[in-house]
Design a protein around this motif. Sequence first.
Motif, mmCIF file in Angstrom:
data_model
loop_
_atom_site.group_PDB
_atom_site.id
_atom_site.type_symbol
_atom_site.label_atom_id
_atom_site.label_comp_id
_atom_site.label_asym_id
_atom_site.label_seq_id
_atom_site.Cartn_x
_atom_site.Cartn_y
_atom_site.Cartn_z
ATOM 1 N N PRO A 53 0.828 -1.214 0.000
ATOM 2 C CA PRO A 53 0.000 0.000 0.000
ATOM 3 C C PRO A 53 0.858 1.258 0.000
ATOM 4 C CG PRO A 53 -0.108 -1.107 2.128
ATOM 5 C CD PRO A 53 0.618 -2.028 1.211
ATOM 6 N N VAL A 54 0.498 2.214 -0.808
ATOM 7 C CA VAL A 54 1.318 3.410 -1.013
ATOM 8 C C VAL A 54 0.951 4.530 -0.039
ATOM 9 C CG1 VAL A 54 1.994 5.188 -2.661
ATOM 10 C CG2 VAL A 54 1.696 2.826 -3.437
ATOM 11 N N GLU A 55 -0.296 4.934 -0.030
ATOM 12 C CA GLU A 55 -0.696 6.121 0.730
ATOM 13 C C GLU A 55 -0.424 6.002 2.226
ATOM 14 O OE1 GLU A 55 -4.642 7.363 -0.157
ATOM 15 O OE2 GLU A 55 -4.241 7.661 -2.305
ATOM 16 N N PRO A 56 -0.715 4.852 2.874
ATOM 17 C CA PRO A 56 -0.459 4.781 4.323
ATOM 18 C C PRO A 56 1.018 4.868 4.694
ATOM 19 C CG PRO A 56 -1.933 3.020 3.613
ATOM 20 C CD PRO A 56 -1.359 3.626 2.384
ATOM 21 N N LEU A 57 1.908 4.652 3.719
ATOM 22 C CA LEU A 57 3.339 4.662 3.993
ATOM 23 C C LEU A 57 4.004 5.994 3.667
ATOM 24 C CD1 LEU A 57 4.294 1.080 2.755
ATOM 25 C CD2 LEU A 57 4.111 1.887 5.109
ATOM 26 N N ALA A 58 3.241 6.943 3.182
ATOM 27 C CA ALA A 58 3.815 8.250 2.839
ATOM 28 C C ALA A 58 4.441 8.891 4.072
ATOM 29 C CB ALA A 58 2.740 9.154 2.256
ATOM 30 N N GLY A 59 5.668 9.350 3.926
ATOM 31 C CA GLY A 59 6.377 10.014 5.010
ATOM 32 C C GLY A 59 7.048 9.077 5.995
ATOM 33 N N LYS A 60 6.883 7.764 5.830
ATOM 34 C CA LYS A 60 7.402 6.811 6.809
ATOM 35 C C LYS A 60 8.712 6.170 6.338
ATOM 36 C CE LYS A 60 2.943 5.689 8.852
ATOM 37 N NZ LYS A 60 2.066 4.631 9.402
ATOM 38 N N VAL A 61 9.464 5.687 7.313
ATOM 39 C CA VAL A 61 10.645 4.877 7.023
ATOM 40 C C VAL A 61 10.178 3.444 6.774
ATOM 41 C CG1 VAL A 61 12.834 3.994 7.900
ATOM 42 C CG2 VAL A 61 12.133 6.353 8.417
ATOM 43 N N VAL A 62 10.605 2.895 5.641
ATOM 44 C CA VAL A 62 10.206 1.551 5.239
ATOM 45 C C VAL A 62 11.463 0.703 5.082
ATOM 46 C CG1 VAL A 62 9.117 0.155 3.432
ATOM 47 C CG2 VAL A 62 8.117 2.368 4.086
ATOM 48 N N ILE A 63 11.548 -0.388 5.819
ATOM 49 C CA ILE A 63 12.646 -1.336 5.671
ATOM 50 C C ILE A 63 12.271 -2.355 4.610
ATOM 51 C CG2 ILE A 63 13.903 -3.211 6.787
ATOM 52 C CD1 ILE A 63 13.819 -1.646 9.368
ATOM 53 N N ASP A 64 13.172 -2.543 3.646
ATOM 54 C CA ASP A 64 12.961 -3.505 2.576
ATOM 55 C C ASP A 64 13.898 -4.687 2.762
ATOM 56 O OD1 ASP A 64 12.310 -4.698 0.098
ATOM 57 O OD2 ASP A 64 14.005 -3.693 -0.859
#
Length: 231
Positions: A77-88
């Motif tokens: 999901p794109v919108e809920p992750l806006a502005g967040k740090v995401v570990i891949d």
Amino acid sequence: MTTVGLIGSGNIGGTVARLAVGAGYDVVLSNSRGPETLNELVDELGPRARAVTPSEAADAGDLVVVTIPLAAYRSVPVEPLAGKVVIDTNNYYPARDGQILELDDESTTTSELLQRHLPGSRVVKTFNNIYFKHLLSLPRPAGAPDRSALPIAGDDPAAKATVTAFLDALGFDAVDAGPLAEGWRFQRDTAAYAGIFFGPKGAAGDAGVPVGAAAIRAALAAARRYAEVGS
């Protein structure tokens, strides 16, 4: 930061969740099969864990770990992750993921694909180069002489600082491999990939062998592109 969201709760995701709960974080787990399929894991982790949908995990997490097969990265999901740090945590396995031309010709990396999909997020690559059993067995307190290090890559310095602090809380040092474009240095079949924690010929078995920051840096420096080694 108190809540870690997990999009994907398999071997790596479940292990990160266990370590995070042990370090005092709340965890919000999800997978592609529905929250009810995670009841056993949630029960094991206790009151700091709950299961939701991927969108809800993305929304709830202060820090979000994406740990799903690479072929499914567009489902994140794109919108809920806006502005967040995401570990891949992704790796590219063509037999599983199908052929991806941009990765085959090495014009981009797995984490750059996810970053492109999540333009408003700050993606940091880590956890992809360690076997899940070693991820569980190798954490050590800060300053321990046998503490292992994990490489990270990312384009945002503040995001990398956040992930470095998270790794420290879980029991690992971090080695900065550079921007996302340098994430190939610890991808599949490189010197810094999972085998480095097995020791000579895998003799250490499931317990793993601690690998410190200096050894990780040396392995990153020794990395070669697939085209160079004919892989």
